[in-house]
Scaffold this active site. Structure first.
Site, PDB file in Angstrom:
ATOM      1  N   GLY A  14      55.104  38.360  30.569  1.00 49.71           N
ATOM      2  CA  GLY A  14      54.596  39.838  31.577  1.00 49.71           C
ATOM      3  C   GLY A  14      55.934  40.225  31.862  1.00 49.71           C
ATOM      4  O   GLY A  14      56.125  41.316  31.470  1.00 49.71           O
ATOM      5  N   SER A  44      51.364  39.775  27.945  1.00 46.60           N
ATOM      6  CA  SER A  44      50.199  39.372  28.540  1.00 46.60           C
ATOM      7  C   SER A  44      49.748  40.656  29.409  1.00 46.60           C
ATOM      8  O   SER A  44      50.366  41.631  29.549  1.00 46.60           O
ATOM      9  CB  SER A  44      50.973  38.431  29.827  1.00 46.60           C
ATOM     10  OG  SER A  44      49.732  37.943  30.699  1.00 46.60           O
ATOM     11  N   TYR A  76      39.136  36.121  40.081  1.00 46.82           N
ATOM     12  CA  TYR A  76      38.142  37.158  39.874  1.00 46.82           C
ATOM     13  C   TYR A  76      36.527  36.607  39.750  1.00 46.82           C
ATOM     14  O   TYR A  76      36.468  35.490  39.899  1.00 46.82           O
ATOM     15  CB  TYR A  76      38.576  38.101  38.649  1.00 46.82           C
ATOM     16  CG  TYR A  76      39.978  38.883  39.111  1.00 46.82           C
ATOM     17  CD1 TYR A  76      40.125  39.374  40.349  1.00 46.82           C
ATOM     18  CD2 TYR A  76      40.990  38.733  38.416  1.00 46.82           C
ATOM     19  CE1 TYR A  76      41.388  39.812  40.727  1.00 46.82           C
ATOM     20  CE2 TYR A  76      42.086  39.392  38.555  1.00 46.82           C
ATOM     21  CZ  TYR A  76      42.215  39.785  39.695  1.00 46.82           C
ATOM     22  OH  TYR A  76      43.704  40.486  39.979  1.00 46.82           O
ATOM     23  N   GLN A  99      41.671  42.947  27.480  1.00 38.79           N
ATOM     24  CA  GLN A  99      41.063  41.948  28.305  1.00 38.79           C
ATOM     25  C   GLN A  99      40.065  42.682  29.371  1.00 38.79           C
ATOM     26  O   GLN A  99      40.007  43.525  30.088  1.00 38.79           O
ATOM     27  CB  GLN A  99      42.096  41.415  29.397  1.00 38.79           C
ATOM     28  CG  GLN A  99      41.628  40.157  30.175  1.00 38.79           C
ATOM     29  CD  GLN A  99      42.621  39.726  31.277  1.00 38.79           C
ATOM     30  OE1 GLN A  99      43.129  40.691  32.128  1.00 38.79           O
ATOM     31  NE2 GLN A  99      43.226  38.823  31.035  1.00 38.79           N
ATOM     32  N   ARG A 122      40.742  33.869  29.227  1.00 34.97           N
ATOM     33  CA  ARG A 122      41.670  33.442  30.309  1.00 34.97           C
ATOM     34  C   ARG A 122      41.172  32.669  31.352  1.00 34.97           C
ATOM     35  O   ARG A 122      40.008  33.083  31.955  1.00 34.97           O
ATOM     36  CB  ARG A 122      42.266  34.482  30.658  1.00 34.97           C
ATOM     37  CG  ARG A 122      43.260  34.397  31.833  1.00 34.97           C
ATOM     38  CD  ARG A 122      44.219  35.194  32.336  1.00 34.97           C
ATOM     39  NE  ARG A 122      45.642  35.347  31.421  1.00 34.97           N
ATOM     40  CZ  ARG A 122      46.566  35.926  31.534  1.00 34.97           C
ATOM     41  NH1 ARG A 122      46.643  36.805  32.585  1.00 34.97           N
ATOM     42  NH2 ARG A 122      47.654  35.985  30.903  1.00 34.97           N
ATOM     43  N   CYS A 175      48.287  44.632  34.828  1.00 39.08           N
ATOM     44  CA  CYS A 175      47.646  45.842  35.577  1.00 39.08           C
ATOM     45  C   CYS A 175      48.694  47.069  35.830  1.00 39.08           C
ATOM     46  O   CYS A 175      49.885  46.655  36.348  1.00 39.08           O
ATOM     47  CB  CYS A 175      46.833  45.494  36.762  1.00 39.08           C
ATOM     48  SG  CYS A 175      45.418  44.628  36.186  1.00 39.08           S
ATOM     49  N   ALA A 211      43.662  44.054  32.457  1.00 36.96           N
ATOM     50  CA  ALA A 211      42.094  43.919  32.847  1.00 36.96           C
ATOM     51  C   ALA A 211      41.564  45.270  32.905  1.00 36.96           C
ATOM     52  O   ALA A 211      41.936  46.121  33.757  1.00 36.96           O
ATOM     53  CB  ALA A 211      42.374  43.212  34.217  1.00 36.96           C
TER      54      ALA A 211
END
Length: 354
Positions: free
Chosen positions: A323, A22, A182, A99, A230, A25, A57
């Protein structure tokens, strides 16, 4: 009946198994440029046997970063450093994904390990955040500048340019980040979008920004390569975005050329009572998969090989993303293969151990 270690082909790309890393960050970059940390961080998971490695991201413009040390793809200068990463991932037999994202009203915060606090726009490290409406994420966060229609198109152009750079950087899987509060999520959730124009109000208007963004990205992203989105399947709070709307949205995204919906949740309300537990988001993936007849990925507190295999075997998702467990064990996929008595996708250098 598919299983965790069965391959999955989407368009012209085949995953060697249904295990993915996944996007996580790392907040470890200068001027948005990839570096040795990302190469080793993602490269270790590719060596570790995962079928899909999705880079964190990656901001489509500087004000779209979560914080000043985030990864970026708003400049051609970002391409070559990323090429180094994608080349290594693919050499290990994994699919290199990215992503692309815009943090919107949740942008401009300090590093998580220093508190993750909002940075004022007047600070030397800060900038003005943006959103669909002038509603701050929570107490202490900046009140975002409400994007005008021309500004919306500029952001969508940034997503398109980011997709083109991702292709040049060697990625063969693209995911648009439309969750976690976001920018894109803040447009489709009624809790953060109080607009009265064609980008606000009813369901059709609130999803317009995402659909248009997908359209502009799909125009430059090749038909031979998968496109994923996503989403946050629910806001987990009354009067917020709900699962039924996610199913409807997924149907529309499929019509726009989206191949897979990455089903996460929450992130738009700081105080939402999220029922975190083992596989707590799997029912979201299952509902979207069945309700929209689209491929899905699931994520969230998936730790055990048998748990991941059950999700795939019972058609609750097509890809399982890990993740935190991948942070704890970069070789989770190899260990899972041993546990499930499947051939381990180990590199030649490691075969003696597997």
């Amino acid at each position: 009946m598919p299983a965790l270690f069965d391959p999955l082909t989407i368009r012209g790309v085949t995953l060697r198994n249904r295990i993915g890393v996944s996007p996580m960050c790392q907040h470890s970059y200068k001027d948005g440029c990839s570096d040795d940390w990302q190469l080793v961080h993602l490269g270790a998971r590719a060596v570790g046997g995962a079928g899909l490695i999705i880079s964190e991201a990656t901001a489509v413009e500087p004000r779209g970063r979560i914080g000043p040390c985030d990864l970026g793809i708003w400049s051609d200068a970002h391409i070559d450093p990323l090429l180094r990463v994608t080349r290594f991932i693919k050499e290990q037999g994994a699919v290199a994904g990215i992503q692309i994202a815009h943090a919107g009203r949740k942008a401009c915060i300090t590093l998580p390990w220093t508190g993750g606090k909002p940075i004022p726009s007047e600070n030397l490290l800060g900038w003005r955040v943006v959103g669909p409406s002038p509603l701050p994420f929570t107490d202490g966060y900046q009140t975002p500048h409400e994007l005008g229609k021309d500004e919306i198109r500029e952001v969508q152009d940034a997503f398109r340019a980011a997709a083109a750079r991702a292709l040049a950087a060697g990625f063969n899987w693209l995911e648009i980040h439309g969750g976690h509060g976001y920018l894109i999520h803040s447009f489709y959730s009624p809790l953060s979008n109080h607009r009265t124009d064609e980008y606000g109000g009813g369901f059709e208007n609130r999803i317009r920004f995402l659909l248009e963004t997908v359209r502009t990205v799909r125009a430059v992203w090749p038909d031979r390569l998968p496109l994923a989105v996503r989403i946050s399947g629910t806001d987990w709070i009354e009067d917020g975005w709900i699962l039924d709307e996610s199913v409807q949205l997924a149907r529309r995204l499929k019509q726009e050329g989206v191949d897979l919906i990455d089903c996460s949740s929450g992130g738009n309300v700081a105080t939402a009572p999220i029922p975190v537990g083992a596989g707590y988001q799997v029912p979201i993936s299952e509902a979207v998969r069945k309700g929209a007849d689209v491929l899905t990925a699931t994520v969230g507190m998936i730790t055990a090989p048998m748990q991941a295999d059950e999700i795939i075997r019972n058609h609750r998702a097509d890809v399982v993303l890990l993740g935190r467990e991948m942070l704890r064990d970069p070789y989770w996929a190899l260990h899972a293969a041993q546990s499930l008595k499947q051939p381990a996708p180990a590199p030649l250098q490691y075969l003696r151990a597997f």
